[in-house]
Motif scaffolding. Structure first.
Motif, PDB file in Angstrom:
ATOM      1  N   ARG A 536       0.779  -1.229   0.157  1.00  0.00           N
ATOM      2  CA  ARG A 536      -0.126  -0.027  -0.042  1.00  0.00           C
ATOM      3  C   ARG A 536       0.904   1.177  -0.034  1.00  0.00           C
ATOM      4  O   ARG A 536       0.533   2.177  -0.625  1.00  0.00           O
ATOM      5  CB  ARG A 536      -0.911   0.068   1.236  1.00  0.00           C
ATOM      6  N   ILE A 537       2.103   1.410   0.710  1.00  0.00           N
ATOM      7  CA  ILE A 537       2.749   2.310   0.857  1.00  0.00           C
ATOM      8  C   ILE A 537       3.480   2.581  -0.334  1.00  0.00           C
ATOM      9  O   ILE A 537       3.797   3.861  -0.802  1.00  0.00           O
ATOM     10  CB  ILE A 537       3.783   2.271   1.944  1.00  0.00           C
ATOM     11  N   GLN A 538       3.998   1.433  -1.054  1.00  0.00           N
ATOM     12  CA  GLN A 538       4.678   1.709  -2.300  1.00  0.00           C
ATOM     13  C   GLN A 538       3.858   2.314  -3.469  1.00  0.00           C
ATOM     14  O   GLN A 538       4.228   3.141  -4.121  1.00  0.00           O
ATOM     15  CB  GLN A 538       5.153   0.014  -2.965  1.00  0.00           C
ATOM     16  N   CYS A 559      -5.278   3.933  -1.567  1.00  0.00           N
ATOM     17  CA  CYS A 559      -4.273   2.943  -1.265  1.00  0.00           C
ATOM     18  C   CYS A 559      -4.777   1.856  -0.430  1.00  0.00           C
ATOM     19  O   CYS A 559      -3.868   1.102   0.029  1.00  0.00           O
ATOM     20  CB  CYS A 559      -2.966   3.700  -0.697  1.00  0.00           C
ATOM     21  N   GLY A 560      -6.141   1.864   0.016  1.00  0.00           N
ATOM     22  CA  GLY A 560      -6.620   0.680   0.644  1.00  0.00           C
ATOM     23  C   GLY A 560      -6.748   0.800   2.350  1.00  0.00           C
ATOM     24  O   GLY A 560      -6.853  -0.038   2.585  1.00  0.00           O
ATOM     25  N   TYR A 561      -6.398   2.282   2.506  1.00  0.00           N
ATOM     26  CA  TYR A 561      -6.601   2.426   3.978  1.00  0.00           C
ATOM     27  C   TYR A 561      -8.013   3.010   4.446  1.00  0.00           C
ATOM     28  O   TYR A 561      -8.711   3.827   3.775  1.00  0.00           O
ATOM     29  CB  TYR A 561      -5.502   3.448   4.375  1.00  0.00           C
ATOM     30  N   ALA A 562      -8.450   2.612   5.369  1.00  0.00           N
ATOM     31  CA  ALA A 562      -9.703   2.910   5.842  1.00  0.00           C
ATOM     32  C   ALA A 562      -9.713   4.221   6.911  1.00  0.00           C
ATOM     33  O   ALA A 562     -10.709   5.023   6.547  1.00  0.00           O
ATOM     34  CB  ALA A 562     -10.664   1.919   7.014  1.00  0.00           C
ATOM     35  N   THR A 563      -8.693   4.592   7.394  1.00  0.00           N
ATOM     36  CA  THR A 563      -8.301   5.934   8.147  1.00  0.00           C
ATOM     37  C   THR A 563      -7.100   6.517   7.835  1.00  0.00           C
ATOM     38  O   THR A 563      -6.084   5.844   7.298  1.00  0.00           O
ATOM     39  CB  THR A 563      -8.410   5.666   9.683  1.00  0.00           C
TER      40      THR A 563
END
Length: 600
Positions: A536-538, A559-563
């Motif tokens: 996700r970070i990449q 990037c797939g993060y909820a928060t």
């Protein structure tokens, strides 16, 4: 009696009537006096120069030693050419005199200090390393500590923390063993500052907690202690430290309030940040009013810049445009001030970038252009300075490596003369061990290469369930499962699903959670969460590089993060900086080619 008084001159006229021998002895005694004013030191030098032609033997050596010491003191006062004159006296001393061990150490120390002014480490560093070795052999801990600090300070000047920090730690340990308070204080402060500067925040705070209260509240470590707490996500600890500083009456209250405000700003606590920043601003205005009544000008302190522009950013994001403009404008003079250090330039670049974006959004186009022009000018100066400094530091580090190699090589020659047999046996053992290790690694790599060759061709078939039985039987089941998981998460971008867990991925792969967890741990040495977050970070980094103007608030979801908090925390773990800091770094990297082009 003061050396710069009429009564002293009257006494001096009487001394000049003495015999040459008594006159020389009196002048040497006068030269030992600890003069604090530059004119007094210059007068000592003139008096010694007068009697130098009259002296001989031990007295002549004493005079030359004192002249070297006086030139060293004048050099610290910034007197032009003092270090060259001091080196001339040392050359005369070494040519015509023999020394006791103590005198030799004294001369070499003064020589190294004077050579340091030339900036030629090829000459002064070998002297300090030689002295360090001799002091260790003579069991002189205070002198060992002095050498360690001097060499470490030179490494810090070159921004070579890797070599500097072990020397500071050795000096600190030496201070503890021999109960040297002064050495402990100096080395402890250096460790707090430069461990923080090198990113070792926890270790920096460990040394801070070891020191006594008097040292703990030293002004020079205040910023590093607060920064370490904030980087470790311990804002409450930073505030407790600042509150204790404020109660101790040993700190600048305006600066402390600014720093306290900044801790709240970084956590987006607007009301608390405002309380402390408002105190700082009011205190500054009161101070300005007080000194204006005495016809003295008060300059806006530089620490307001970071605090105010960050608070203005927060207000802007919350839609409070008028208040944001007020704080941006308050520190605008600091944005345009000529500064000398890279850290100050970095703050200016960030502040000017944000203020110009604010002006552009609020349709203050002329001002936005002016701010951007100023930012580009600062950025160009910053990049030129960094390029020049980095090049110089790199060259100096290479010289130090060569010097250390030569010193080690010289010591090795002496050891080889007496320990040839032991070294040969040691090398033989190492050679045999290396041979067996190489064979083992070769077999392991050969086996791994064969496995990878098979797996690359099977990933697609594995995903479709079309795996030949012969391949399934010959392949480790954990390997097969890992590559199936990698194909799903990376190639099919399952990492963009914010609700993806190890359980849901196990269901997709028709396996169980424990089996999948073991597979991932075995082949990438990471747990599922870290493994997933790396993808996700990449992806976030790729999006920022492709579109530097992307809104940071939209990144977590893409990037797939909820928060947002989870995204920022994981980004810091991977890059040791926040997403906004990374964006500023990209800005500098992308501007560099343009700056370089202007010099071609």
């Amino acid at each position: 009696m003061p050396i710069l008084s009429v009564s002293f001159d009257s006494l001096l006229s009487e001394v000049k009537k003495m015999s040459d021998r008594d006159r020389v002895a009196s002048m040497i005694k006068i030269s030992y006096r600890n003069e604090e004013e530059i004119d007094g030191i210059k007068k000592q030098k003139r008096l010694l120069m007068e009697v130098l032609p009259l002296s001989s033997g031990k007295n002549r050596k004493k005079i030359l030693l004192q002249l070297v010491m006086i030139c060293s003191n004048l050099d610290r006062f910034g007197v032009t050419g003092a270090y060259l004159e001091g080196l001339k006296w040392i050359e005369m001393l070494e040519a015509n005199n023999s020394f006791s061990q103590k005198e030799e150490w004294q001369v070499n120390e003064m020589k190294a200090l004077l050579l340091n002014e030339r900036g030629n480490q090829d000459e002064f560093l070998p002297i300090w390393y030689k002295l360090l070795k001799q002091y260790r052999e003579a069991d002189r801990p205070e002198d060992v500590g002095k050498c360690l600090l001097t060499i470490a300070n030179h490494f810090v000047m070159l921004e070579d923390y890797e070599n500097a920090l072990p020397l500071y730690k050795e000096a600190y340990q030496l201070a503890l063993e021999h109960k040297s308070i002064e050495l402990q204080q100096v080395s402890g402060i250096m460790l707090i500052k430069y461990l923080c500067g090198a990113g070792y925040y926890s270790e920096s705070l460990e040394y801070y907690k070891k020191l006594n209260q008097e040292i703990v509240f030293n002004l020079s470590v205040q910023n590093e202690v607060v920064k370490s707490y904030m980087e470790l996500n311990k804002p409450d600890s930073a505030r407790i430290y600042l509150a204790e500083r404020s109660l101790s009456d040993k700190g600048d209250k305006i600066a402390l309030n600014c720093m306290m405000a900044e801790t709240y700003t970084l956590e987006k606590q607007e009301d608390s940040a405002f309380v402390y920043l408002d105190r700082a601003v009011k205190s500054y205005k009161e101070k300005t009013k007080y000194y204006q009544g005495k016809d003295r000008e008060v300059v806006l302190p530089g620490y307001f810049l970071s605090t105010c522009y960050l608070f203005a950013d927060l207000l802007w994001k919350k839609g409070k445009v008028q208040q944001a403009n007020q704080y941006y404008t308050f520190v605008e003079p600091l944005m345009k001030e000529v500064v000398r250090t890279p850290i100050q330039m970095e703050f200016q670049i960030k502040a000017l970038t944000n203020f110009s974006s604010f002006c552009r959004e609020t349709k203050q186009y002329e001002k936005a252009l002016s701010l951007l022009a100023r930012r580009d000018s600062v950025l160009q100066t910053y990049l030129e300075f960094k390029a020049k400094n980095d090049k110089k530091n790199y060259a100096e580090r290479l010289k130090i490596q060569e010097l250390k190699h030569e010193l080690n090589e010289s010591e090795d020659v002496n050891r080889i003369n007496t320990h040839v047999a032991a070294i040969c046996i040691f090398l033989l053992v190492i050679s045999v061990a290396a041979t067996f290790k190489s064979i083992s690694m070769y077999r392991k790599l050969k086996k791994q290469g064969a496995v990878n060759y098979r797996l690359q061709g099977m990933i697609k078939k594995c995903d479709e369930g079309d795996v030949p039985e012969s391949h399934s039987a010959s392949m480790d089941q954990y390997e097969l499962l890992f590559w199936q998981a990698l194909h799903k998460v990376r190639d099919e971008q399952y990492f963009l699903k914010s609700d993806l867990t190890i359980e849901t991925l196990a269901d997709v792969l028709n396996t169980n959670r424990s089996y999948l967890s073991v597979s991932i741990n075995r082949f990438c040495d990471k747990g599922f969460s870290v493994w997933l977050n790396n993808f996700r970070i990449q992806h976030a980094e790729q999006l920022m590089r492709e579109n530097p103007s992307i809104a940071l608030k939209d990144l977590p979801e893409q990037c797939g993060y909820a928060t947002t908090g989870t995204f920022v925390r994981n980004f810091k773990r991977c890059h040791n900086m926040s997403p906004s800091e990374f964006m500023n770094k990209l800005l500098i990297e992308q501007t560099l080619p343009k700056v370089e082009k202007t010099f071609q």
